[in-house]
Scaffold this active site. Structure first.
Site, PDB file in Angstrom:
ATOM      1  N   ARG A  54      25.920 -24.537 -14.192  1.00  0.00           N
ATOM      2  CA  ARG A  54      26.799 -25.417 -14.958  1.00  0.00           C
ATOM      3  C   ARG A  54      26.428 -26.858 -14.618  1.00  0.00           C
ATOM      4  O   ARG A  54      26.431 -27.246 -13.442  1.00  0.00           O
ATOM      5  CB  ARG A  54      28.270 -25.141 -14.594  1.00  0.00           C
ATOM      6  CG  ARG A  54      29.201 -26.120 -15.231  1.00  0.00           C
ATOM      7  CD  ARG A  54      30.684 -25.862 -14.960  1.00  0.00           C
ATOM      8  NE  ARG A  54      31.404 -26.978 -15.522  1.00  0.00           N
ATOM      9  CZ  ARG A  54      32.163 -27.824 -14.841  1.00  0.00           C
ATOM     10  NH1 ARG A  54      32.396 -27.651 -13.549  1.00  0.00           N
ATOM     11  NH2 ARG A  54      32.725 -28.849 -15.440  1.00  0.00           N
ATOM     12  N   HIS A  97      31.613 -35.201 -18.376  1.00  0.00           N
ATOM     13  CA  HIS A  97      32.048 -35.171 -16.979  1.00  0.00           C
ATOM     14  C   HIS A  97      32.110 -36.627 -16.502  1.00  0.00           C
ATOM     15  O   HIS A  97      31.395 -37.034 -15.598  1.00  0.00           O
ATOM     16  CB  HIS A  97      31.096 -34.317 -16.146  1.00  0.00           C
ATOM     17  CG  HIS A  97      31.620 -33.869 -14.815  1.00  0.00           C
ATOM     18  ND1 HIS A  97      31.632 -32.540 -14.413  1.00  0.00           N
ATOM     19  CD2 HIS A  97      32.151 -34.565 -13.782  1.00  0.00           C
ATOM     20  CE1 HIS A  97      32.128 -32.451 -13.183  1.00  0.00           C
ATOM     21  NE2 HIS A  97      32.453 -33.680 -12.771  1.00  0.00           N
ATOM     22  N   GLU A 108      37.943 -31.638 -16.491  1.00  0.00           N
ATOM     23  CA  GLU A 108      39.114 -32.232 -15.821  1.00  0.00           C
ATOM     24  C   GLU A 108      39.680 -33.452 -16.535  1.00  0.00           C
ATOM     25  O   GLU A 108      39.633 -34.572 -15.987  1.00  0.00           O
ATOM     26  CB  GLU A 108      38.763 -32.591 -14.368  1.00  0.00           C
ATOM     27  CG  GLU A 108      38.219 -31.425 -13.551  1.00  0.00           C
ATOM     28  CD  GLU A 108      37.940 -31.785 -12.095  1.00  0.00           C
ATOM     29  OE1 GLU A 108      38.171 -32.949 -11.719  1.00  0.00           O
ATOM     30  OE2 GLU A 108      37.491 -30.906 -11.344  1.00  0.00           O
ATOM     31  N   ASN A 144      38.885 -25.293 -12.188  1.00  0.00           N
ATOM     32  CA  ASN A 144      38.353 -25.933 -10.988  1.00  0.00           C
ATOM     33  C   ASN A 144      39.454 -25.889  -9.940  1.00  0.00           C
ATOM     34  O   ASN A 144      40.520 -26.482 -10.134  1.00  0.00           O
ATOM     35  CB  ASN A 144      37.971 -27.397 -11.250  1.00  0.00           C
ATOM     36  CG  ASN A 144      36.733 -27.519 -12.129  1.00  0.00           C
ATOM     37  OD1 ASN A 144      36.121 -26.518 -12.500  1.00  0.00           O
ATOM     38  ND2 ASN A 144      36.365 -28.748 -12.463  1.00  0.00           N
ATOM     39  N   TYR A 188      40.543 -26.278  -5.818  1.00  0.00           N
ATOM     40  CA  TYR A 188      40.214 -26.712  -4.458  1.00  0.00           C
ATOM     41  C   TYR A 188      41.357 -26.527  -3.472  1.00  0.00           C
ATOM     42  O   TYR A 188      41.148 -26.125  -2.343  1.00  0.00           O
ATOM     43  CB  TYR A 188      39.791 -28.193  -4.461  1.00  0.00           C
ATOM     44  CG  TYR A 188      38.470 -28.396  -5.158  1.00  0.00           C
ATOM     45  CD1 TYR A 188      37.273 -28.279  -4.467  1.00  0.00           C
ATOM     46  CD2 TYR A 188      38.414 -28.651  -6.526  1.00  0.00           C
ATOM     47  CE1 TYR A 188      36.050 -28.422  -5.102  1.00  0.00           C
ATOM     48  CE2 TYR A 188      37.196 -28.805  -7.175  1.00  0.00           C
ATOM     49  CZ  TYR A 188      36.015 -28.682  -6.457  1.00  0.00           C
ATOM     50  OH  TYR A 188      34.804 -28.811  -7.096  1.00  0.00           O
ATOM     51  N   GLU A 213      34.521 -24.436 -10.817  1.00  0.00           N
ATOM     52  CA  GLU A 213      34.250 -25.165  -9.577  1.00  0.00           C
ATOM     53  C   GLU A 213      35.145 -24.611  -8.483  1.00  0.00           C
ATOM     54  O   GLU A 213      36.338 -24.362  -8.718  1.00  0.00           O
ATOM     55  CB  GLU A 213      34.571 -26.670  -9.700  1.00  0.00           C
ATOM     56  CG  GLU A 213      33.577 -27.477 -10.472  1.00  0.00           C
ATOM     57  CD  GLU A 213      33.931 -28.967 -10.501  1.00  0.00           C
ATOM     58  OE1 GLU A 213      34.588 -29.458  -9.565  1.00  0.00           O
ATOM     59  OE2 GLU A 213      33.553 -29.621 -11.491  1.00  0.00           O
TER      60      GLU A 213
HETATM   61  O1  IFM Z   1      32.904 -33.763  -7.271  1.00  0.00           O
HETATM   62  C1  IFM Z   1      34.026 -33.395  -7.990  1.00  0.00           C
HETATM   63  C2  IFM Z   1      33.650 -32.981  -9.395  1.00  0.00           C
HETATM   64  O2  IFM Z   1      32.981 -33.993 -10.067  1.00  0.00           O
HETATM   65  C3  IFM Z   1      34.889 -32.640 -10.187  1.00  0.00           C
HETATM   66  N1  IFM Z   1      35.732 -31.705  -9.493  1.00  0.00           N
HETATM   67  C4  IFM Z   1      36.022 -31.965  -8.105  1.00  0.00           C
HETATM   68  C5  IFM Z   1      34.742 -32.243  -7.348  1.00  0.00           C
HETATM   69  C6  IFM Z   1      35.069 -32.510  -5.856  1.00  0.00           C
HETATM   70  O3  IFM Z   1      35.911 -33.615  -5.739  1.00  0.00           O
END
Ligand code: IFM
Length: 445
Positions: free
Chosen positions: A75, A119, A164, A290, A292, A350
């Protein structure tokens, strides 16, 4: 042992501004991130993406490394100002040629491209004409999507319109920590709406140009958990959920903007025109998640919570970003996307962690914490699949250490270590571990 279904896609992700460099080469126009980084005081250590991982020149080596890891999919994102230097109008063929060559090399290596159109690197000229808060930027995006999908649509079969939109709108136009660095609530709201509108307009154009393509959007979502059981903290957490998650999920799922958050913002929303919400709700082939971390939310006004515990959570591990490691949140969100929002298919587009990686005296980069992070999250992904979630693939963030936006090069997320002074690449132990996962289509305990 957590085995994944046959056909599950294993990949890694990057984005144009974070890795390409060549910021003004071969006819590329200026982006808002070029401008932002070239303005002093905006990015840690005055870092810029001018060179980044020099992927624009080193892409053959990077594709070879992807192959070495055994990636089945990659990706990446396309730089809008490399294709349309002024945002719309004249096409820079050299820019298209770059992605054309990259597509051929990926397919030759047996790697499926997943292309993200936006992006965050908006052409600066469009920002000069108002940026995302201005409706014509959404029209320009459709022109851009048309140009790119006409050229690459025979080979790219997985398209992502936006990465995002929350971050583009909130950090770029309200918080000011991302380009273009504005701090205006009305601009943020209009930007978020025009991003979603651009997405909705572009989907049928991509489908027309790229038959059999699957088209989706990528959202950054996070569970929002009240810091205590108090009524005030619970209300604050639900509000945070509305700002971060529901503001994007609901219109995409044909539910319109969440009424509680419209009321919370208390702004006119007069940028929403007839049929916009229908456009935004265009049916998708997949949604990209995505993930985290989660957010633990406290209210500012909590008189009734005086005798309640203010934090109901034990201390947990945090990554170098200061983000709590909370793998269960991935399971919760995957379930929500399927059972509450009924998206037809989901990819984890992600997931990953920054740690302070170093090259050892033996020349190796050992990153056991990242392996543990991936492992814990993949177990939750497997658990979600067992619960019936149509999860189709997983993309590690990131393929390479790269430019981490306002943090510059201080945060390393890569499976591959990059020495930014020599551009030497070294596969970290997580990359070797990931290769074994891909080969086995399973995570071993
Ligand atoms: O690096 C970023 C990415 O560009 C978008 N999602 C989160 C990642 C980590 O912060």
């Amino acid at each position: 042992m957590h085995t994944f279904p046959e056909g599950f896609v294993w990949g890694a992700a990057t984005s144009s501004y974070q890795i390409e460099g060549a910021w003004d080469e071969d006819g590329k126009g200026e982006s808002i991130w070029d401008r932002f980084c070239h303005t002093s005081g905006k990015v840690d250590n005055s870092d810029t993406g001018d060179v980044a991982c020099d992927h624009y020149h080193r892409w053959p080596e990077d594709v070879a490394l992807m192959k070495e890891i055994g990636l089945q999919a990659y990706r990446f994102s396309i730089s809008w100002p490399r294709i349309l230097p002024q945002g719309r109008g004249a096409i820079n063929l050299a820019g298209l040629d770059f992605y054309d060559r990259l597509m051929d090399a990926l397919l030759e290596a047996g790697i499926t491209p997943f292309a993200t159109l936006y992006h965050w690197d908006l052409p600066q000229t469009l920002q000069d004409h108002g940026g995302w808060p201005a409706r014509p930027t959404a029209e320009a995006f459709v022109e851009y999507a048309d140009v790119v999908s006409r050229r690459l649509g025979d080979r790219v079969k997985h398209w992502i319109t936006l990465n995002e939109p929350f971050v583009s709108a909130f950090l770029g136009y309200l918080e000011g920590s991302h380009a273009p660095g504005h701090t205006d609530l009305d601009e943020m709201l209009a930007a978020a709406h025009h991003l979603l509108l651009a997405h909705g307009w572009a989907v049928p154009v991509i489908r027309r140009n790229s038959p059999q393509a699957r088209v989706g959007i990528v959202l950054n979502l996070g569970p929002c958990i009240p810091a205590s059981p108090s009524v005030a903290d619970r209300a604050a957490a639900w509000r945070e959920d509305g700002i971060l998650n529901r503001w994007y999920l609901n219109p995409l799922a044909a539910r319109g903007y969440p009424a509680d958050i419209v009321q919370h913002y208390g702004r006119p929303m007069d940028f929403v025109q007839a049929n916009d919400l229908e456009t935004i709700a265009v049916p998708l082939d997949f949604v990209g998640l995505n993930y985290y971390t989660r957010r633990i939310v406290r209210s500012n006004e909590v008189p009734e919570a005086k005798n309640l515990p203010r934090t109901v959570f034990p201390n947990r591990e945090h990554t170098a970003m200061g983000w709590e490691v909370y793998p269960e949140g991935l399971y919760e969100l995957l379930g929500r996307l399927h059972f509450e929002y009924r998206f037809p298919a989901i990819y984890i587009t992600e997931n990953g962690a920054a740690y302070a990686d170093q090259v050892g005296s033996d020349g190796r980069v050992d990153d056991p914490q990242r392996v543990a992070y991936f492992k814990a999250h993949l177990k939750q992904a497997a658990r979600a699949i067992r619960a019936g979630v149509p999860l189709r693939g997983y993309f590690a963030w990131s393929l390479l250490d790269n430019f981490e936006w306002a943090y510059g090069y201080s945060k390393r997320f890569g499976l591959i270590y990059v020495d930014f002074s020599t551009q030497q690449r070294i596969l970290k132990s997580s990359a070797h571990w990931y290769r074994r996962v891909i080969a086995a289509n399973a995570v071993v305990d």
